[in-house]
Design a protein around this motif. Structure first.
Motif, PDB file in Angstrom:
ATOM      1  N   LEU A  17       7.027 -10.780  -0.808  1.00  0.00           N
ATOM      2  CA  LEU A  17       5.810 -11.299  -0.078  1.00  0.00           C
ATOM      3  C   LEU A  17       4.945 -10.293   0.191  1.00  0.00           C
ATOM      4  N   LEU A  18       5.659  -9.567   1.152  1.00  0.00           N
ATOM      5  CA  LEU A  18       4.690  -8.375   1.725  1.00  0.00           C
ATOM      6  C   LEU A  18       4.136  -7.604   0.716  1.00  0.00           C
ATOM      7  N   VAL A  19       4.795  -7.055  -0.219  1.00  0.00           N
ATOM      8  CA  VAL A  19       4.140  -6.353  -1.285  1.00  0.00           C
ATOM      9  C   VAL A  19       3.206  -7.065  -2.044  1.00  0.00           C
ATOM     10  N   THR A  20       3.386  -8.197  -2.422  1.00  0.00           N
ATOM     11  CA  THR A  20       2.439  -8.697  -3.211  1.00  0.00           C
ATOM     12  C   THR A  20       1.377  -9.417  -2.781  1.00  0.00           C
ATOM     13  N   ASP A  25      -7.813  -4.037   2.074  1.00  0.00           N
ATOM     14  CA  ASP A  25      -8.080  -2.691   2.799  1.00  0.00           C
ATOM     15  C   ASP A  25      -6.676  -1.868   2.544  1.00  0.00           C
ATOM     16  N   ALA A  26      -5.469  -2.530   2.684  1.00  0.00           N
ATOM     17  CA  ALA A  26      -4.483  -1.851   2.868  1.00  0.00           C
ATOM     18  C   ALA A  26      -4.222  -1.239   1.231  1.00  0.00           C
ATOM     19  N   ASN A  28      -6.428  -0.419  -1.078  1.00  0.00           N
ATOM     20  CA  ASN A  28      -7.532   0.581  -1.160  1.00  0.00           C
ATOM     21  C   ASN A  28      -7.060   1.698  -0.509  1.00  0.00           C
ATOM     22  N   TRP A  29      -6.553   1.981   0.525  1.00  0.00           N
ATOM     23  CA  TRP A  29      -6.071   2.901   1.212  1.00  0.00           C
ATOM     24  C   TRP A  29      -4.637   3.544   0.803  1.00  0.00           C
ATOM     25  N   ILE A  30      -4.029   2.593   0.030  1.00  0.00           N
ATOM     26  CA  ILE A  30      -2.744   3.193  -0.619  1.00  0.00           C
ATOM     27  C   ILE A  30      -3.282   3.884  -1.737  1.00  0.00           C
ATOM     28  N   LEU A  31      -4.309   3.444  -2.514  1.00  0.00           N
ATOM     29  CA  LEU A  31      -4.555   3.952  -3.889  1.00  0.00           C
ATOM     30  C   LEU A  31      -5.472   5.112  -3.567  1.00  0.00           C
ATOM     31  N   SER A  32      -6.040   5.234  -2.466  1.00  0.00           N
ATOM     32  CA  SER A  32      -6.864   6.637  -2.375  1.00  0.00           C
ATOM     33  C   SER A  32      -5.909   7.617  -2.087  1.00  0.00           C
ATOM     34  N   LYS A  33      -4.775   7.441  -1.665  1.00  0.00           N
ATOM     35  CA  LYS A  33      -3.866   8.546  -1.254  1.00  0.00           C
ATOM     36  C   LYS A  33      -3.378   9.342  -2.568  1.00  0.00           C
ATOM     37  N   PHE A  34      -3.493   8.434  -3.770  1.00  0.00           N
ATOM     38  CA  PHE A  34      -2.999   8.962  -4.935  1.00  0.00           C
ATOM     39  C   PHE A  34      -4.009   9.339  -5.890  1.00  0.00           C
ATOM     40  N   LYS A  35      -5.459   9.249  -5.505  1.00  0.00           N
ATOM     41  CA  LYS A  35      -6.656   9.470  -6.278  1.00  0.00           C
ATOM     42  C   LYS A  35      -6.762  11.023  -6.611  1.00  0.00           C
ATOM     43  N   ILE A  36      -6.830  11.329  -7.836  1.00  0.00           N
ATOM     44  CA  ILE A  36      -7.310  12.684  -8.018  1.00  0.00           C
ATOM     45  C   ILE A  36      -8.669  13.109  -7.553  1.00  0.00           C
TER      46      ILE A  36
END
Length: 149
Positions: A17-20, A25-26, A28-36
């Motif tokens: 439940l937590l992951v899905t 905002d959370a 987007n923050w996680i994805l921004s960490k892996f953006k080239i």
């Protein structure tokens, strides 16, 4: 035996439940960490070309062109071989953008060509190279960029 299975099932269900159901905002923050190719702001960036620091409108325009560029592909490069990344048609003078991201200093070397823009990104002890498509850089509407080709 059923109590550990029941507890494990409850924990896994809560984790699912937590992951899905993370807030936008959370995610987007996680994805921004892996953006080239991530966007940079002009407040914490230093732009230099041919040893001269760009200020004012030129700096803002270079950063806007960089942020509006579309990612094309990642190129493979080994640390220390940045000069091998250059195409023969380029004069070899990049636009250098230094950015402070948290505790890390990130340096972008931007090489402009007629059909694409190559970027070498150095941060921590890593080197990443990729190509962009940027109409602003390729049109050479700035006097600084016009001198590159």
């Amino acid at each position: 035996m059923t109590l550990p299975v029941l507890i494990l099932t409850i924990i896994l269900s809560l984790l699912k439940l937590l992951v899905t159901c993370l807030p936008t905002d959370a995610v987007n923050w996680i994805l921004s960490k892996f953006k080239i190719h991530s966007e940079i702001s002009d407040s914490n960036a230093i732009v230099t070309f041919d040893g001269k620091r760009l200020e004012g409108e030129d700096k803002i325009q270079v950063i806007d062109y960089f942020n509006e560029a579309k990612f094309l592909k990642k190129n493979h490069i080994f640390p220390g071989n940045e000069q091998l990344f250059l195409h023969p048609e380029n004069s070899g003078t990049p636009i250098i953008i230094d950015v402070k991201r948290g505790k890390n200093d990130v340096r972008f070397f931007v090489y402009i060509y007629s059909d694409h823009v190559d970027v070498v990104k150095q941060y921590k002890k890593k080197v990443v190279a990729y190509s962009l498509l940027s109409e602003g850089f390729q049109e050479r509407s700035m006097p600084v960029i016009r001198n590159l080709a």
